[in-house]
Each structure stands twice: as structure tokens, then as C-alpha cells.
Design an enzyme around this catalytic site. Structure first.
Site, PDB file in Angstrom:
ATOM      1  N   SER A 165       0.803  -1.181   0.100  1.00  0.00           N
ATOM      2  CA  SER A 165       0.210   0.120  -0.042  1.00  0.00           C
ATOM      3  C   SER A 165       0.686   1.505   0.062  1.00  0.00           C
ATOM      4  CB  SER A 165      -0.874  -0.035   1.309  1.00  0.00           C
ATOM      5  OG  SER A 165      -0.217  -0.163   2.562  1.00  0.00           O
ATOM      6  N   ASP A 411      -1.561   6.478  11.742  1.00  0.00           N
ATOM      7  CA  ASP A 411      -0.901   5.999  10.679  1.00  0.00           C
ATOM      8  C   ASP A 411       0.291   6.620  10.484  1.00  0.00           C
ATOM      9  OD1 ASP A 411      -0.023   5.025   8.366  1.00  0.00           O
ATOM     10  OD2 ASP A 411      -1.841   5.328   7.021  1.00  0.00           O
ATOM     11  N   HIS A 414       1.814   5.161   6.013  1.00  0.00           N
ATOM     12  CA  HIS A 414       1.654   5.889   4.817  1.00  0.00           C
ATOM     13  C   HIS A 414       2.051   7.314   4.743  1.00  0.00           C
ATOM     14  CE1 HIS A 414      -0.923   2.320   4.881  1.00  0.00           C
ATOM     15  NE2 HIS A 414      -0.589   2.105   3.850  1.00  0.00           N
TER      16      HIS A 414
END
Ligand SMILES: *[C@@H]1O[C@H](CO)[C@@H](O)[C@H](O)[C@H]1NC(C)=O
Ligand SMILES: *[C@@H]1O[C@H](CO)[C@@H](O)[C@H](O)[C@H]1NC(C)=O
Ligand SMILES: *[C@@H]1O[C@H](CO)[C@@H](O)[C@H](O)[C@H]1NC(C)=O
Length: 437
Positions: A165, A411, A414
Site C-alpha cells: 500500500s 497512521d 503511509h
């Protein structure tokens, strides 16, 4: 978002050959479990990375661009250019320079291709400086990013990202960067080839830039390797295995790409492998006690061999974008939350806590690697990304309305868009231009 839905509905032609359907059927079965798990853990910040940083906290040496041309004196240095590996290294040896005049490269609300999880400003992130840094190589300057020129260069070509991802993060950044060259009133000119919305990612998405006959694709393959059922008589806790000597079985969908950008890393953790009940396998043998570092090393050898064997070095530019560090447990100040500035002094960063991910794995895989020299470009963004703990979504990875303190997991893996992956794509741009123009 109106633009997004118009583009999506414009693309409803899903034509897959029987052959592809069989492959897809198999892979959907094999990966159904992991997809479920991915959904379950995708908000948990991919707690895989083990980077720590030198004890010192941020030192700030902000160099703000003053003139409209960007301000840095290094701008006058000539364009990066050298041979092979030397060139790859030259690109990533540099520093982050603040450039309010030329950054960000696109506005997120004008780009329909960004996942909600990366839309930090729209999710309420109060500061915006994280989107205003560009990468400046020390000894040369990068070509200024020109979306139209890149699209012309990619005419009749496929630009394919394969990985996890974080690779998808980079791919979405590239779509936004390219879309700036396409007139906003022509909504059908960029579309997903099978009509899938960008949020529905089941293996692969391919966006076509109609007027350039080029596609920019993302293929999900977090380990890049084949995953499958364990050998017979394996212990019952072994639900699946990672075949260290075999590339992902969908690889023939990528191998004819003109530009092939690999990445991996975040799934090579005990936590993730345990979640999947997944163990290493070589040939028919289970390798229950093999270390992750050794397995990763082996995997990089498998990838290199595959590139050497299967990918035409005349047709395809192959790039491995290295591990993108997460800052999950990076500091006692709580990972990446409320960081607003990069660490500009790179000698304060220590990559030692994740040795398996940063050793030059490609050089150790022996003769095949030597033969592949010049074929697999290593775009080593690890250090430059490690400097950017201000660039992660942190808690701004969901819309403010949906944010509940109890369920919230920051997060720190990312990256916000626009942001850090845009800089990787500018390096990619330099590599593509050098190869194709
Ligand atoms: C479009 O690009 C593909 C390669 O991606 C090529 O095979 C095809 O011939 C191109 N079509 C046209 C009309 O140029
Ligand atoms: C960068 O950090 C190193 C190690 O902490 C230190 O020795 C050096 O003086 C710093 N450089 C600058 C320009 O601050
Ligand atoms: C990438 O660069 C870092 C230092 O900047 C180095 O420690 C690491 O070994 C390099 N990784 C690869 C795969 O070349």
C-alpha cells in the site's frame, strides 16, 4: 469529486480474457483471507517497521525558498547525469529544501485519485508545510517536473507499480501529478479501465490517459512473491506459505510494462506474518525457523533473478524503490503525531533498527545480481523518507467526522498527499526521461 465519478462512469468496459479470469479466480481464492485481514488491519498503521532515531530530537535548519525560481543555490548546478548506479546514487544523495513557490505540485481537492486515508488536509490536518518540501540532490539538479512531457514520454506505454500500500500511495501521487496536464473539463480523458472506483482495490487498478494511450497501473503484491498453500503434512498452524524462490504468480501481467516500479518491506514483519499464519517455504521445504532478514534477502535474489530471466532490458526500465520507513515507534514523543518539520540533518538518523530492510540486499544475491547490473535500478529513498516523520497522516487518516478517539490508530506508515511520494516520483521522472528521451 464530481469529476471522479464522471471519470469512473465513463469507463465501464471490462473485458478480460478467459485466461485472465482463470488467473484471477485462483488469486482471489488464495488471497481472500489476506484481503480480509488487510481490511482488518489497514487502520492499524502497519506496525512493522522498527526504525529508531538518534536520541537527539529535531534540529531545524529551515532553508526557505525566497525567489520564485525556488531559491536554492544548487538550482544552478547542471542536471543530474552520470552512468548507471552512479546516477541512481546521485539522485538520492541530497537534502529537503522548502519551496513554497513550487510546492505542492497539485491540490488534493482537484485530484480524484487520492484515498481518503492520505487526504490529510481535508481530514483536518491544521499545518500544511509538509507538502512544501522538495528533494534537492547535492551535486546536481533534477529536471523540473513537467506532467505533459512525462505523458508524451509515456505515450503508448505502461507505467506499472507493483507492491504494497505504500506503493499504492506513490501510484496515487503519480496519477495526481500527471492529471495536472489534462484539461479539467474533459472528464472522460482519464479512466479506470474496468470502471472500478479507486477505493475498490482488488488486486489491480489501471488508469488510462486516453489522449496518450498510456496506462498507469498498480498491482497489489505486498511480498512480490508467490503465496500459496503449505506443503502436505505441514503443521496445522501453517495456513499459507511464502514461496521464497518464486515470484508472484501474477507476474506475467506486469512483465511487459515499459516502466516497472517495485516496492516491498512493510509486510516483512513477525506481526504481519503471524496474522496471516504464513511461513516461509523454499522449493517443497518449509523453513519454519528462517529469520525474516534471511528470507528477505532470499526474496530480493528471487526478484533479481526473475528480472534477469523474464524482463526485456531493451523494453523495460525496472526500478526497485527501497523500504519506506514507518515512524510508528520511532520516539517517545509518540511516533509521528504532531510532527510538523523534517529532520534536516540526515546524520542524526540511524537506520540500524531494521537491518534486513536496509542492507544492500541486491548486491549479495550472487552471480545473477552481477549479470543484472544496470538492469535493476535501486531507487534508495529510505534515508530521505526517514527524515520525514512530519509527512505521515497520523490521526488525519480518516475524515474528521468519522474520527473517534477510542478507535483511532495513528497512521505513521503511509504518507499524506501531496507530500513525500511526490518527491520519489520526481526522481522516477528523472530516471524515465533519461531512459526514454
Ligand atoms: C497503445 O499502446 C499499446 C501499448 O501499451 C500499443 O500496443 C498499441 O498499439 C497502442 N495503440 C495505438 C493506437 O497506438
Ligand atoms: C548533524 O548532526 C550531527 C550528529 O548529531 C552533528 O555532529 C552535526 O554537527 C550536525 N550538523 C549540523 C549542520 O548541524
Ligand atoms: C539505502 O541507503 C541507506 C543509507 O542511506 C543504506 O544504509 C542502505 O543500505 C541502502 N539500501 C539499499 C538497498 O541499497
Amino acid at each position: 469529486m464530481e469529476m471522479a465519478s464522471a471519470r469512473r462512469t465513463a469507463a465501464t468496459r471490462a473485458r478480460q480474457s478467459d485466461d485472465q479470469i482463470v488467473v484471477w479466480g485462483a488469486c482471489v481464492l488464495l488471497s481472500a483471507l489476506s484481503l480480509l485481514l488487510l481490511v482488518a488491519v489497514s487502520s492499524s498503521g502497519f506496525g512493522a517497521a522498527r526504525l529508531t532515531f538518534a536520541a537527539g530530537e529535531i534540529s531545524v535548519l529551515v532553508r526557505v525558498g525566497t525567489s520564485s525560481s525556488g531559491g536554492s543555490a544548487v538550482d544552478n548546478v547542471e542536471l543530474c547525469g552520470a552512468d548507471g548506479d552512479e546516477y541512481d546514487r546521485m539522485l538520492v544523495d541530497g537534502e529537503w529544501v522548502r519551496d513554497d513557490a513550487r510546492r505542492p505540485l497539485y491540490e488534493p481537492w482537484q485530484c480524484p485519485f487520492v484515498d481518503e486515508g492520505f487526504r490529510c488536509r481535508e481530514n483536518g490536518r491544521p499545518d500544511d508545510a509538509f507538502a512544501k518540501w522538495r528533494w534537492q540532490p547535492r551535486h546536481c539538479s533534477l529536471p523540473r517536473f513537467d506532467a505533459k512531457h512525462l505523458l508524451e514520454t509515456l505515450r503508448n506505454r505502461r507505467l506499472v507499480f507493483v507492491g504494497d500500500s505504500i506503493g499504492r500511495n506513490q501510484w496515487e501521487s503519480m496519477l495526481c501529478m500527471l492529471a495536472t496536464a489534462v484539461a479539467g473539463d474533459d472528464e472522460a480523458s482519464i479512466y479506470e479501465e474496468s470502471g472500478s472506483p479507486i477505493t475498490k482495490h482488488k488486486g489491480a487498478l489501471s488508469f488510462r490517459f486516453r489522449d496518450y494511450n498510456c496506462t498507469v497501473e498498480h498491482h497489489r503484491s505486498p511480498y512480490l512473491l508467490r503465496r500459496g498453500r503449505p506443503p502436505r503434512r505441514a503443521p496445522r498452524h501453517v495456513a499459507s506459505t511464502l514461496q521464497l524462490d518464486a515470484i508472484d504468480s501474477r507476474a506475467r501481467r506486469w512483465k511487459d510494462a515499459d516502466v516497472l516500479v517495485f516496492n516491498t518491506g512493510h509486510w516483512w514483519s513477525h506481526e504481519r506474518l503471524q496474522q496471516l499464519h504464513c511461513y516461509f517455504q523454499e522449493g517443497k521445504k518449509l523453513r519454519l525457523d528462517m529469520s525474516i532478514e534471511a528470507a528477505y534477502e532470499r526474496a530480493m535474489g528471487t526478484l533479481t533473478d526473475w528480472v534477469h530471466r523474464e524482463v526485456s532490458s531493451y523494453k523495460t526500465l525496472v526500478i526497485f524503490r527501497t523500504y519506506s520507513p514507518a515512524h510508528t515507534r520511532a520516539s517517545n514523543s509518540g511516533g509521528c503525531a504532531s510532527e510538523t518539520l523534517p529532520e534536516l540533518n540526515s546524520s542524526r538518523i540511524s537506520l540500524h533498527r531494521w537491518p534486513g530492510m536496509v542492507t544492500p540486499a541486491f548486491e549479495k544475491s550472487g552471480t545473477a545480481a552481477a549479470a543484472t547490473a544496470g538492469r535493476l535500478h535501486v531507487l534508495n529513498i529510505t534515508l530521505m523518507a526517514a527524515q520525514r516523520r512530519d509527512g505521515h497522516p497520523s490521526v488525519y487518516n480518516v475524515a474528521a467526522a468519522a474520527r473517534t478517539p477510542a478507535a483511532q490508530r495513528a497512521d505513521c506508515s503511509h504518507w499524506c498527499l501531496p507530500g513525500v511520494p511526490d518527491a520519489w516520483n520526481e526522481l522516477l521522472y528523472a530516471l524515465i526521461l533519461r531512459r526514454f528521451s
